[in-house]
Write an enzyme that holds these catalytic residues in place. Structure first.
Site, PDB file in Angstrom:
ATOM      1  N   SER A  51      47.433-105.878  -5.548  1.00  0.00           N
ATOM      2  CA  SER A  51      48.252-105.830  -6.758  1.00  0.00           C
ATOM      3  C   SER A  51      49.716-105.775  -6.368  1.00  0.00           C
ATOM      4  O   SER A  51      50.065-105.384  -5.255  1.00  0.00           O
ATOM      5  CB  SER A  51      47.907-104.596  -7.593  1.00  0.00           C
ATOM      6  OG  SER A  51      48.572-103.436  -7.087  1.00  0.00           O
ATOM      7  N   ASP A  52      50.597-106.135  -7.289  1.00  0.00           N
ATOM      8  CA  ASP A  52      52.011-105.846  -7.096  1.00  0.00           C
ATOM      9  C   ASP A  52      52.224-104.367  -7.429  1.00  0.00           C
ATOM     10  O   ASP A  52      51.327-103.682  -7.923  1.00  0.00           O
ATOM     11  CB  ASP A  52      52.865-106.759  -7.977  1.00  0.00           C
ATOM     12  CG  ASP A  52      54.252-107.001  -7.379  1.00  0.00           C
ATOM     13  OD1 ASP A  52      54.727-106.146  -6.609  1.00  0.00           O
ATOM     14  OD2 ASP A  52      54.861-108.040  -7.694  1.00  0.00           O
ATOM     15  N   TRP A  53      53.441-103.901  -7.177  1.00  0.00           N
ATOM     16  CA  TRP A  53      53.762-102.473  -7.306  1.00  0.00           C
ATOM     17  C   TRP A  53      53.430-101.972  -8.724  1.00  0.00           C
ATOM     18  O   TRP A  53      54.003-102.416  -9.713  1.00  0.00           O
ATOM     19  CB  TRP A  53      55.242-102.255  -7.018  1.00  0.00           C
ATOM     20  CG  TRP A  53      55.697-100.829  -7.085  1.00  0.00           C
ATOM     21  CD1 TRP A  53      55.696-100.018  -8.169  1.00  0.00           C
ATOM     22  CD2 TRP A  53      56.228-100.049  -6.010  1.00  0.00           C
ATOM     23  NE1 TRP A  53      56.192 -98.774  -7.851  1.00  0.00           N
ATOM     24  CE2 TRP A  53      56.534 -98.770  -6.536  1.00  0.00           C
ATOM     25  CE3 TRP A  53      56.486-100.299  -4.671  1.00  0.00           C
ATOM     26  CZ2 TRP A  53      57.083 -97.752  -5.756  1.00  0.00           C
ATOM     27  CZ3 TRP A  53      57.038 -99.286  -3.892  1.00  0.00           C
ATOM     28  CH2 TRP A  53      57.324 -98.040  -4.434  1.00  0.00           C
TER      29      TRP A  53
END
Length: 721
Positions: free
Chosen positions: A266-268
């Site tokens: 996932s992204d942040w």
């Protein structure tokens, strides 16, 4: 390790240990001690324990060989099974040797140098202890209001795809396990992050399936076909579902259709953001949706570690999904050789020799010079060394030219433009004035600028955006230069002296108030640490500019999105009918961009002859040879980017006015002419039909060859299958 050994290791792990492998934490969790609060504070905010930290699978943002070695060794002592962590970071356009921003690299149209830049970044990052970079970003971009256009290579599917491959080759090499000078690449942001409504960061995306597949997906696929090891999810929705919880996108398309078996991260914070999107009621449901979608690693939120154990025990989530994810993570660690060598390439002594070395800086300088695009020149450039110049503007003495995502890059290592010019010519021929700030100007600054300009033969303006005005979170509704800098230009224009504008920025700008006021415009982008020296080489003619735009410059923000491969519409604007109101047009501005895709000037001129085709008919088994003669009609050796486009006149669905299919870079001496040949195949004419099948149609086509997407010569041919 063999696959069997990885499976045996997985079988030894408790459920909690498996899920901890699926968590990525930032460096803060691994610095200092619990007593000084550096760890306990972040742990409390995430709701995790020290035991979880000891079992975590990967770290974000820690670099420096000595630090990485210390953290990895401490972790191996605390982890029951001695499973090494992966160290990841955003190494976007260089580690410490900073290259031009990716959008600028796209303007080089130089795949070899792009690959070299990634290889240099990988070598510096690897010796500093890193294993994975969150690059390349291959999002197709058509809206320069979005700050992250600087991180893409532009608006064209084909160009983005071949640059994606080049970056992956540079980062990963051919053997990650045995070549410790390489890092694993993570393509992002999957998918269509660049199509956010209004050019606003993190915003909604709503595309048809056909448009998604035709334009936005190919560059991701190209990176994966080149062997890219990881995929990062995007923040946006795709077909109404946020990417990080989008099973159809991740499992059906990425895993099943494309057969990707690497790690999805996932992204942040993107997992917990499923709540804000409105598809998850709480953290538990966010964890459920993400793991069902196939997200292997959750970055910097703790939905997995807090809720997956109970979801598994209750039977809502099958533990086999966890096993599959962890096995992929372990396999990546194995590909990196971390089980045999947990410290991998981290080497403090070699780090001092390799990072920011002269060899790497020379490559950065060459790439910067090839990335600059000359947009206008009435003959004032190149400058003569004996001329006295007034160097004026907020970037005249600034070191803020690295651009967003320069991370380890330091301004103290940057040569400012005034110093680079003074090293090139006599210092007495350079007079300086700030003129204005980025977005502020005073009467004192104006008067100083006018005074300095009076003393000069030529005014060189160093203008642009500060770093924080683009990049992530850097969306802008008004993409003109700040008013203070436009005011500076207006005052200096009254002196009636030749003016050259050098632009430092992270996006295509609305250049009204600049291009119409000055005699030359050099788009330098954020050119990296060696950028000022590269610009100076161009200003004084030691390098002939060869950059070509990989993203159109709008005539006005009201056109956006404006891109070269648009559709025709049923009522196209026609030059032969300038007074026809009932056409697809604006009443107050042209339809066309100010500077089109592929555009860029040189200090010499190139002339194109007529296109010659090997046949008037193409068949699947009989490609066409397309030949054109290009002549350097000027007085300086120059490099030309010969671009080939096609148009399908009649398709089952509407087809673009032009599509880039190939290009060749050639160097020509003054007066030299050369035949340039392309092979055009039936496969290059295929597209996605309304039923999403991918094929070509019989019928008439136009092939264009020229210096950019606007200025071309053309011939027609017919495809018969």
């Amino acid at each position: 390790m063999e696959h069997k050994q990885l499976t045996e290791l997985l079988e030894q792990m408790t459920l909690e240990e498996k899920i901890a492998q699926m968590l990525q934490l930032v460096v803060t969790f691994f610095e200092g001690s619990e007593e000084d609060g550096q760890i306990t504070g972040p742990m409390k905010s995430l709701g995790i324990t020290a035991e979880t930290v000891n079992q975590v699978g990967s770290v974000l943002g820690l670099s420096g060989a000595a630090k990485v070695i210390q953290v990895q060794q401490t972790h191996l002592k605390n982890d029951r099974l001695g499973i090494p962590m992966i160290f990841m970071a955003d190494i976007i356009h260089g580690y410490k040797t900073i290259f031009p921003i990716p959008l600028a690299i796209g303007c080089s149209w130089d795949l070899d140098l792009a690959e070299q830049s990634a290889a240099v970044a990988a070598k510096e990052a690897a010796v500093s202890g890193l294993h994975v970079t969150f690059a390349p970003m291959v999002d197709l971009v058509r809206d320069p209001r979005w700050g992250r256009v600087m991180e893409s290579t532009g608006e064209d599917t084909y160009l983005n795809s071949i640059f994606a491959r080049a970056f992956v080759r540079g980062f990963q090499g051919e053997d990650l396990k045995n070549d410790v000078n390489r890092v694993a690449a993570c393509v992002k942001h999957f998918a269509a992050y660049g199509a956010g409504e209004g050019g606003r960061e993190y915003n909604t995306v709503d595309l048809s399936e056909r448009r998604l597949r035709e334009y936005y997906l190919p560059a991701y696929k190209a990176a994966l076909d080149e062997g890219c090891e990881l995929v990062m999810t995007s923040f946006n929705t795709v077909h109404g579902s946020p990417a990080t919880g989008n099973r159809a996108l991740m499992r059906d398309l990425l895993r099943t259709e494309w057969e990707f078996d690497g790690v999805i991260i996932s992204d942040w914070g993107a997992v917990i953001e499923l709540i804000a999107h409105g598809v998850a009621e709480d953290e538990g449901e966010a964890a459920y949706l993400a793991v069902q979608a196939g997200i292997d690693v959750e970055m910097m939120t703790s939905c997995y570690v807090k809720h997956l154990p109970e979801l598994i025990r209750s039977g809502k989530v099958d533990e086999c999904l966890i096993n599959e994810a962890v096995l992929r993570i372990l396999n990546l660690k194995n590909k990196l050789g971390l089980f045999e060598n947990p410290l991998r390439g981290a080497d403090p002594e070699a780090e001092r020799e390799v990072v920011y070395c002269d060899e790497h800086r020379a490559i950065s300088r060459e790439l910067a010079s090839k990335s600059c695009v000359l947009l206008k020149n009435t003959g004032v450039l190149p400058l003569q060394a004996e001329l006295k110049i007034a160097l004026i503007g907020p970037f005249a003495q600034s070191t803020d030219i690295l651009g967003p995502w320069s991370w380890i890059g330091a301004g103290c290592n940057v040569t400012p433009l005034n110093q680079a010019i003074q090293e090139k010519i006599s210092a007495s021929n350079v007079v300086l004035a700030e003129g204005s700030g980025i977005d502020t100007i005073t009467d004192v600054q104006i008067q100083e600028a006018i005074k300095v300009a009076y003393q000069s033969d030529v005014i060189v303006l160093a203008l642009g955006e500060s770093t924080h005005m683009s990049g992530e979170g850097g969306s802008r509704a008004d993409i003109t230069l700040p008013a203070a800098q436009l005011k500076l230009i207006t005052h200096l224009k009254t002196l009636d002296k030749p003016m050259v504008a050098i632009l430092f920025n992270g996006r295509p700008l609305d250049l009204h108030g600049v291009h119409d006021q000055v005699d030359a415009v050099l788009e330098a982008w954020f050119p990296g640490g060696e950028g000022a020296s590269a610009i100076t080489d161009i200003l004084y003619g030691e390098v002939n500019p060869s950059g070509r735009l990989s993203m159109s410059f709008p005539h006005a923000v009201g056109q956006i999105p404006v891109y070269y491969n648009h559709y025709n519409t049923g009522r196209p604007k026609k030059e032969s009918e300038p007074d026809n109101r009932y056409a697809s047009q604006y009443l107050d501005i042209p339809n066309e961009p100010l500077f089109p895709f592929g555009y860029g000037l040189s200090y010499t001129e190139f002339e194109y002859g007529e296109i010659e085709l090997s046949a008037k008919v193409m068949k699947p088994e009989q490609p066409l040879q397309v030949t054109v003669t290009v002549t350097n009609t000027g007085k300086m050796t120059g490099e030309e980017v010969v671009q080939l486009y096609i148009r399908d006149i009649t398709g089952e669905v509407v087809r673009p006015m032009k599509e880039l299919k190939a290009f060749i870079k050639i160097m020509l001496q003054p007066g030299e002419c050369r035949e340039v040949s392309f092979i055009l195949t039936e496969e290059q004419l295929r597209y996605h039909h309304s039923d999403l099948s991918f094929s070509s149609d019989d019928g008439e086509f136009v092939v264009f060859v020229g210096a950019n997407s606007r200025d071309v010569v053309e011939r027609r041919f017919r495809l018969i299958k």
